[in-house]
Write a protein that holds these residues in place. Structure first.
Motif, short mmCIF file in Angstrom:
data_model
loop_
_atom_site.label_atom_id
_atom_site.label_comp_id
_atom_site.label_asym_id
_atom_site.label_seq_id
_atom_site.Cartn_x
_atom_site.Cartn_y
_atom_site.Cartn_z
N VAL A 116 0.86 -1.19 0.00
CA VAL A 116 0.00 0.00 0.00
C VAL A 116 0.89 1.24 0.00
O VAL A 116 0.67 2.20 -0.75
N ALA A 117 1.93 1.19 0.85
CA ALA A 117 2.85 2.33 0.91
C ALA A 117 3.55 2.54 -0.43
O ALA A 117 3.82 3.67 -0.84
N HIS A 120 0.49 3.80 -3.07
CA HIS A 120 -0.30 5.01 -2.81
C HIS A 120 0.67 6.11 -2.42
O HIS A 120 1.39 5.99 -1.44
N PHE A 121 0.65 7.17 -3.17
CA PHE A 121 1.66 8.22 -2.95
C PHE A 121 0.98 9.56 -2.71
O PHE A 121 0.17 10.03 -3.50
N ASN A 122 1.31 10.17 -1.59
CA ASN A 122 0.80 11.51 -1.29
C ASN A 122 1.96 12.51 -1.45
O ASN A 122 2.89 12.51 -0.65
N THR A 124 2.39 15.54 -0.82
CA THR A 124 2.68 16.54 0.21
C THR A 124 3.33 15.92 1.45
O THR A 124 3.70 16.64 2.36
N SER A 125 3.49 14.62 1.46
CA SER A 125 4.04 13.96 2.64
C SER A 125 5.54 13.71 2.50
O SER A 125 5.99 13.14 1.52
N VAL A 126 6.30 14.14 3.52
CA VAL A 126 7.74 13.87 3.49
C VAL A 126 7.98 12.36 3.56
O VAL A 126 8.91 11.85 2.93
N PHE A 127 7.14 11.67 4.32
CA PHE A 127 7.24 10.21 4.33
C PHE A 127 7.02 9.66 2.92
O PHE A 127 7.66 8.70 2.52
N GLY A 128 6.08 10.27 2.22
CA GLY A 128 5.80 9.86 0.85
C GLY A 128 7.04 10.02 -0.02
O GLY A 128 7.39 9.14 -0.80
N SER A 177 13.44 16.73 7.36
CA SER A 177 12.16 17.40 7.11
C SER A 177 10.99 16.66 7.75
O SER A 177 9.93 17.25 7.97
N ILE A 178 11.17 15.37 8.02
CA ILE A 178 10.12 14.63 8.74
C ILE A 178 9.75 15.43 10.00
O ILE A 178 8.59 15.58 10.34
N PHE A 181 8.84 19.68 9.30
CA PHE A 181 7.51 20.05 8.79
C PHE A 181 6.40 19.84 9.82
O PHE A 181 5.23 19.92 9.48
N ASP B 125 -1.73 16.39 5.18
CA ASP B 125 -0.49 16.76 4.48
C ASP B 125 0.60 15.71 4.67
O ASP B 125 1.34 15.41 3.74
N VAL B 126 0.72 15.18 5.88
CA VAL B 126 1.87 14.33 6.17
C VAL B 126 1.64 12.85 5.87
O VAL B 126 2.61 12.09 5.79
N PRO B 128 1.65 9.47 4.34
CA PRO B 128 2.37 9.02 3.14
C PRO B 128 1.47 8.35 2.10
O PRO B 128 1.77 8.39 0.91
N THR B 129 0.40 7.71 2.55
CA THR B 129 -0.42 6.95 1.59
C THR B 129 -1.70 7.66 1.20
O THR B 129 -2.45 7.16 0.36
N TYR B 152 2.56 9.10 11.73
CA TYR B 152 3.08 10.44 11.42
C TYR B 152 1.99 11.49 11.62
O TYR B 152 2.26 12.61 12.05
#
Lengths: 400, 249
Positions: A116-117, A120-122, A124-128, A177-178, A181, B125-126, B128-129, B152
């Motif tokens: 899933v990670a 699925h990509f966001n 705006t997310s630094v994790f993304g 940045s994790i 932000f 915003d944060v 990831p998925t 997160y």
């Protein structure tokens, strides 16, 4: 170190690889247990949501990026003494990145949803971003290693080295940045953090490199040329001092802001374990003593002193990360400035954190993974730095 | 809510036109609206949430009784939040009561705190998925199918509104999916809102301290009260444009 006879040497290698593998396997077992029971068996809770596994994972990921600095100094900045160290630096990067990522992935509430990670990509997310930056790092370092170790590919090593250099700066910017932000918590949301993480990566990565290099030289009954040792120790000292500069800037800026003084008072003075780890662990053991060793000639002439200083830098790194990550969450969110608040959900209360065995085993499992990959890697392939002293002398790289 | 919005007018017309053909079967939402004290029409199945609506809550802290936990009980019963872990810090709390003591004069205020349903939510915003999401009508939710449990969003939420499910769950409510390893928070009782009902906490508050409605509708009860009284957005300096407003703090 006396030369080991080949049979004993081989036996020792298998013992070390098995030990590393065991620590890694126990860590994986702990992760499976946490996955089965839920995080109820950990010391993490709804206030301190990231714990010991994150301290270890972030150390490994930051140091993985920084250890490549050794390669970059050779390939990007053309320092010959570092060129022969590039393959080892790339191997250590892959080893530590593997350990760090394994821990962070296995600590997820739904580690089974890795796909899933990945799908699925966001944006705006630094994790993304990190979902792209971390696997990208593997790929780019693998190509870089190929250009270093395959003779026909050598002409491309400079370009690959430059790409690696840029990528790892981006990667550590992403890691810093994790936290940078995060608007919510007093400890984070600070633009200095990405830069601070980059310089931390330089110091911690080099410290890890020095330890591995010293061990490998000892194993092979070799001695590092004093001039090269001198250069590397001075570089480590510079990085350690630079980290201290950033840490001091971060805290001094906070102290200057009235809204942050209560947090700083907590972290630096009254917060129990956190000020202790900060002043004794990070400042004294991880910064002052290593700097004294690295810069006082009478101290650093002692055999093994630079090795010890590197070890202390790593101890300080763990202390600093523990204070930053756990301490930053232990301090309550200030939702209602000017009020004393209380609730059933730890509002207004300082939280305490005691890591349990499963999460500690998972954290150490990351170190086990990194150690095992390194041990097998240096045994199976030609990673030992070979200094061509004549060439270095001609290039003026080993002038004392 | 007094004046009909365009969608409700459409349904009213449709309902009138087909009245003889089975009123309740064709427009069940209209029926619910007619008998209940709902704020808006139900959202018919298969239609998307409307961006014309911005659901919100107004909480009058002057009416919130100290020691009363009716809103918490109602929320946790409605959503099946019942686990009691040995370490209470690991229990989910979708809504909690906070007691505030003014440091200058000792004045005590109590209020319920939950997801503030920001227009610019840091959790979204944060994530990831993209599991943390804001519905078109302003309700901030977690998609339990894509949440990977990284927490997160919990680090990012300035209101500490989110909880992580630390253990295996049983007796979940069929309308509120919950599960171990995922993050969750107040859904504004989205399943009730979609049926034209109010959130459980609003309905069960004995003091009438909570008002639910459409912040975009100038004639809704919530909008009228916000226009008439001084209301606050918590940590308004963050400019997150909250769906939950407070009165009396």
């Amino acid at each position: 170190m006396a030369t080991l006879n080949p049979r004993h040497e081989e036996g020792l290698f298998y013992v070390l690889a098995a030990l590393g593998g065991l620590v890694a396997a126990v860590g994986l077992g702990a992760a499976l247990y946490m996955e089965h029971t839920g995080h109820v068996v950990t010391g993490m809770n709804n206030q301190i949501v990231w714990g010991l596994p994150h301290v270890f994972a972030i150390f490994l990921i930051v140091a993985a990026s920084g250890v490549l600095n050794v390669a970059s100094i050779g390939s990007v900045f053309g320092k010959k003494a570092y060129k022969s160290r590039a393959p080892l630096s790339a191997l250590l990067c892959i080893a530590m990145l593997s350990g760090g990522l394994a821990v962070i992935m296995l600590d997820l509430g739904r580690a089974d949803r890795l796909m899933v990670a990945a799908t699925h990509f966001n944006p705006t997310s630094v994790f993304g971003w990190n979902v792209i930056l971390y696997p990208g790092m593997y790929a780019i370092v693998a190509v870089y290693l190929w250009t270093l170790m395959e003779r026909r590919m050598n002409p491309y090593s400079k370009a690959a080295g430059l790409a690696t250099f840029i990528w790892r700066i981006l990667l550590t910017t992403g890691t810093g940045s994790i936290f940078a932000f995060l608007v919510a918590r007093q400890a984070y949301g600070n633009a200095v953090l990405p830069a601070m993480f980059i310089i931390m990566s330089f110091a911690w990565g080099l410290a890890v490199f020095m330890i591995v290099q010293k061990t490998m030289f000892g194993w092979n009954d070799m001695t590092l040329h004093p001039a090269i040792r001198g250069r590397m120790k001075n570089l480590l000292g510079t990085f350690v001092a630079a980290v201290f500069y950033f840490v001091a800037t971060y805290h001094l800026t906070n102290i200057y802001f009235a809204k942050q003084t209560a947090f700083e008072e907590f972290i630096l003075l009254s917060g129990g374990i956190f000020p202790t780890l900060f002043w004794l662990g990070y400042v004294l053991v991880g910064t002052v003593i290593p700097l004294l060793i690295l810069y006082v000639p009478d101290l650093n002439r002692i055999r093994g002193s630079v090795f010890a200083a590197s070890g202390l830098v790593i101890v300080g790194a763990f202390c600093l990360l523990y204070v930053f990550i756990i301490g930053g969450q232990a301090f309550p969110l200030e939702i209602f400035p000017g009020y004393d608040v209380k609730s059933s959900f730890m509002d207004g209360a300082i939280d305490s954190y005691s890591p349990t065995l499963p999460e500690a085993l998972l954290a150490f499992g990351g170190l086990g993974i990194a150690f095992t990959i390194t041990t097998i890697g240096v045994r199976a392939l030609r990673f030992l730095p070979q200094d061509d002293l004549a060439e270095l002398e001609a290039a003026g790289s080993i002038v004392d | 809510m007094s004046a009909p919005n365009p969608r409700r007018a459409f349904f009213a017309a449709a309902g009138a036109g087909v009245a003889g053909l089975g009123f309740t079967a064709i427009a069940p939402g209209l029926h619910l609206m007619a008998v209940g004290e709902a704020n808006a029409a139900a959202r018919p199945a298969g239609t998307a949430a409307s961006p014309a609506i911005r659901w919100g809550l107004l909480i009058d802290a002057t009416k919130c009784a100290p020691g009363c936990t009716k809103c918490i009980d109602a929320c946790h019963e409605e959503n099946g939040v019942s686990e009691q872990l040995p370490d209470p810090r690991q229990n989910s709390q979708w809504i909690r009561k906070i007691e505030l003591v003014d440091r200058r004069n000792g004045r005590v205020t109590t209020l319920p705190m939950m997801c503030q349903h920001c227009a610019k939510p840091p959790c979204v915003d944060v994530c990831p998925t993209g599991a943390s999401m804001k519905r078109a009508d302003g309700i901030v939710l977690v998609d339990r199918h894509t949440c990977i449990g990284c927490r997160y969003c919990m680090m990012a939420c300035p209101y500490k509104a989110r909880s992580f499910v630390h253990t295996n769950l049983t007796e979940q409510s069929p309308e509120t999916p919950r599960g171990k390893g995922c993050v969750e928070s107040c859904t504004l009782c989205v399943h009730r809102v979609d049926k034209g009902q109010q959130p459980a906490c609003v309905e069960k508050c004995p003091e009438g301290a909570m008002t639910f409605g459409d912040l975009n509708d100038p004639v809704s009860a919530i909008s009228k009260r916000i226009a008439a009284a001084n209301t606050t957005q918590v940590l308004s300096d963050l400019k997150l444009d909250l769906g939950v407003r407070y009165q009396g703090i």
